[in-house]
Design an enzyme around this catalytic site. Sequence first.
Site, PDB file in Angstrom:
ATOM      1  N   ALA A  44      64.859  81.947  55.957  1.00  0.00           N
ATOM      2  CA  ALA A  44      64.348  82.714  54.826  1.00  0.00           C
ATOM      3  C   ALA A  44      64.007  81.798  53.653  1.00  0.00           C
ATOM      4  CB  ALA A  44      65.362  83.777  54.415  1.00  0.00           C
ATOM      5  N   GLY A  45      64.960  80.971  53.241  1.00  0.00           N
ATOM      6  CA  GLY A  45      64.762  80.129  52.065  1.00  0.00           C
ATOM      7  C   GLY A  45      63.629  79.131  52.250  1.00  0.00           C
ATOM      8  N   ARG A 337      75.176  94.861  70.689  1.00  0.00           N
ATOM      9  CA  ARG A 337      76.320  93.977  70.534  1.00  0.00           C
ATOM     10  C   ARG A 337      77.609  94.699  70.173  1.00  0.00           C
ATOM     11  NH1 ARG A 337      73.092  89.067  67.433  1.00  0.00           N
ATOM     12  NH2 ARG A 337      71.998  88.416  69.307  1.00  0.00           N
ATOM     13  N   LEU A 469      66.254  86.192  63.166  1.00  0.00           N
ATOM     14  CA  LEU A 469      65.176  85.227  62.941  1.00  0.00           C
ATOM     15  C   LEU A 469      63.956  85.971  62.421  1.00  0.00           C
ATOM     16  CD1 LEU A 469      65.463  82.946  66.110  1.00  0.00           C
ATOM     17  CD2 LEU A 469      66.641  82.796  63.930  1.00  0.00           C
TER      18      LEU A 469
END
Lengths: 666, 229, 250
Positions: A44-45, A337, A469
Amino acid sequence: MPFEANVPPGPLGEKWTQYRGTMNLVAPNNKRRIEIIVVGTGLAGASAAATLGELGYKVKCFTFHDSPRRAHSIAAQGGINAAKNYQNDGDSVYRLFYDTIKGGDYRSRESNVHRLAEVSRNIIDQAVAQGVPFAREYGGLLANRSFGGVQVSRTFYARGQTGQQLLLGAYQSLSRQISKGSVEMYNRHEMLDLVIEDGKARGIIARNLLTGELERHAAHCVVLGTGGYGNVFYLSTNAMNSNGTAAWRAVRRGAYMANPCFTQIHPTCIPQSGDYQSKLTLMSESLRNDGRVWVPKNQEDAKAIREGQKTANDIPEEERDYYLERRYPAFGNLVPRDVASRAAKVACDEGLGVAPTGLAVFLDFESAIMRYGRSEANTRGIDNPSEAKIRELGKSVVEEKYGNLFEMYEKITGDNPYQTPMKIYPAVHYTMGGLWVDYNLQTNIPGLFSIGESNFSDHGANRLGASALMQGLADGYFVLPYTIGQFLSKEIRTPKIEPTSEAFDKAEQDVQHRLDQLMNIKGNQSVESFHRRLGKIMWDYCGMSRNADGLQKARKMIRELKDEFYSDVFIPGDAKDYNPELEKAHRVADFMELGELMMVDALDRNESCGGHFREEYQTEEGEALRDDENYAYVSAWAYNGWEEEPVLHKEELVFENVELKTRSYK
Amino acid sequence: MNWFTNFLTSSIGQKVVMSLTGLFLIVFLVVHLTGNLQLLAGDGGKAFNLYAEFMTTNPLIKTVSYLLYAGILLHAFQGWAIWRKNRKARGPHRYAVKVNRVAGTNGFAASNMAWLGTIIFVFILIHLYQFWLQMKMGAIDMVTYDGKEVADLHGLVAATYENLGFVIFYVVSMVVIAYHLLHGFQSAFQTLGLNHRKYTPFIKAVGKVYAIAVPLGFAIIPIIMYLSK
Amino acid sequence: MKLTLKIWRQKNANTKGRFETYQAEASPDMSFLEMLDVLNEDLISQKQEPVAFEHDCREGICGTCNMVINGEPHGPMQGTTTCQLHMRHFNDGDTIVIEPFRASAFPVIKDLAIDRDSFDRIIQAGGYVSINTGQAQDGNAIPIEKETAAEAFDAASCIGCGACVAACPNASAMLFVSAKVSHLAHMPQGKVEAKRRAQAMVNQMDEEGFGRCSNITACEAECPKEISVEHIARLNREYLSSSVGSQVKA
């Protein structure tokens, strides 16, 4: 402070397009003057900093790592989702949207999730154009695989190192902007406070980790892409240095923390082997494409395996319980999950665990090896192949798909997973909770944005595999660079922000005070020992299942631990120097506050949903029991220290496009 | 020509110079060996002496020989320059434990190319002094074949190799050259970017054979001449 | 198992370092770094400064951990980072010598922690494809041979740890640089500027003070991702052709 989701009007499928077309823009001449601080260089950054730099803003980018390329996004293994429908198997933007909402157990914002599904397609194009070496078919086109919780193949991957390849793509784009001078990079700098002037985020206080000096950095706005806080559990699949401090400091300056108790426990991790262990290693979810999860049907066999008298191969087929296939025939081993993790816990609680600790189940590739082997023999035209030949052929197929994961497993455990099944157990992996943000990814503090795992926005109470992601890159490449303009377009008359105001003085003093306080305790116990104890409390009471009594008790325990920490922690070295122990101490101090808030949040949410399983709220079959009537809201907490009770703000979730159903993977 | 000097002084350019000069010297060694084997012709040195005469008088060969001297000097000088750079790059400390793990070359040779090269350079100087310089200075007896008077280089060589010390010196030097070639041969191709999954194993094999056969060929000359004195 | 550790201790870049000897206890299932964690806990309990070493993901992918163990970067196991090295590969009573990566371009920060900013600057010089966000065509517009993508991946799997430099007697960064050049040159998207990239990255590498590659191949032997020196040949090719060709200006 504003607390409004700011979802644009219009039909769900057109909101983003319409909004983008009518958004306020910042002209190029103004962009050159406007400064943006980006903290964090993960997917993201890094993608945000690179894109904002390309757009012409003056960007300052910070990471506590020695290089932007080390961010923990790099460790993501399995893949990235995108609604490309290249496989022609019925995928669409709507289906990805629906799967994500459902997978998140209906606790996320429809509009954000739909936008995520829309831009997912652009991410793949962008990554390919950057030279990311995705897996390909013989025809030269992109390959896909399946992940948990979905019935289509929409996951793009680069062997078991998809996160690495995507992060390097973003890192390279960022590097390009650094070389052009549009991004100024600050490695080895940790954000220790947020500076707010006139109600707007205008800068940060960062500690230079090499010299220990505190630095002030000012900008027109601040973007946090600082990842999740899974390390509050001490043992997790997060990197050792991943922490919640930057986001937590924003919370302490007034930002709301949303759904902090929503943590994802990943079902396939390598079980813990001893007390000295510092972290847990994930085995990619992609393994559940081909691996079958089982435990022995009876406790005697499990006990014999635990004591080393029997091995997995001694248990005949009819004595094995493939419990996921039995309980969830529709999705089988590919249930989401949270469901898979809980099922493993149930099996181990029944005394069927297969590791010496009693905490492990088998993940078996035998049938996949034989299946692939037979198909490969067929392709090669081998008539009546021997079993050994089939096994050999099958092994090579499995090796090509998962070779690096199998190798990693063998390195860590010393067992060869081609011969004996893997032993796996759930472990903390991801935090769906995070800073509360509106549709623009802006927190309730104007000028403070949060992207990627550090915000709460897209995954509800449970994240689907290969979606982290997707979200990190969606936020950084395709959402924030647009929505940030909504704020910055009003700032074009604001002159350069100088880090000299009272607010900066105060923030720096506060940081200095905290560091002095920590250094001056001069007690006897190491930071690590406190972190380990905190993690144990979190795991025991706020882990895979929670109950009101336990949560209340744990909250008290954390407070006691905090008191002990502030009177007996020992930090060697000097604050004005390279001092990893001091870095850790600051992070653990923040984790304790955050841990308490997680207990408070889990206690408030009297329902079970996604990763949040309250034992009091379950169906007769032991499935999560949601309460949409009373809890279809986002919990946004204001937290102001140990002395004050956290204050809850509720953002009611409105579902106009999907029907709230009991999630069923049966 | 700025690009040219930039290229030559860049790390890869420097290596390319090493590679090209090295390959040139490799070719020379074969020629040199073919000529020298005539020392063993058993004809009292006639073939060899005529060959030596031809090599020192033919204008084309003369030009090539100047190129050869330049090549040796350039190879040595560049090697020295690279060695200095590399020492600086390595920094002041050496590892306390030394491990020489390599992938597909001779580890000893590869990490000692500079030292091997230095020994070879000293050998060349002595070698040139002993034979080439004597010939240039006209300090060699003359013989006459079919009415043509030429220097009896064969006689000088034979006299030199009567000394066991020189024989040992030559043989040891050939071992050093063998090691230098063992790494150098295939390394020259790698530097030029000639690495291929199918053909590189072939180049490596040829390199090994070359590195052993050619120095061996040189080494047997003094041995045989010494034994048959 | 009982171990004797000889660890390089150095206060900072400007002071002299030396080896200190420690006794340590380990279990065979521990990772190497967990063994050092236990040592550090011990040192802290005696109010001594712990050994500074860098690490992060502990999954062998972030490239943060380094250190030279018994003369080999990332220790004796091939294809393994220090964090994935387990103590079962050592014997009771062993003496283990632990040093920092040594190269002028990787100055020591403290003890075993080093500064690898030079690698970042090499990537900044050209280790990317020059496209902006939003300029991409459809991901399937250009088919890429499966094998080509796989080869590109092999090169791209570099984790930037610097073991190649540490292992190289010349402290050359050629394997690192070539991995990026070769990865991008394999892909049609990166091929376009492959020549310019090779020039820019090699120039930066030289400026950082790395040594000259003499094809010793210790880099490949010690690379935790087992990246092949084939990529160095590819870099040599790209660099040579761009130097003598006409694409990149004089």
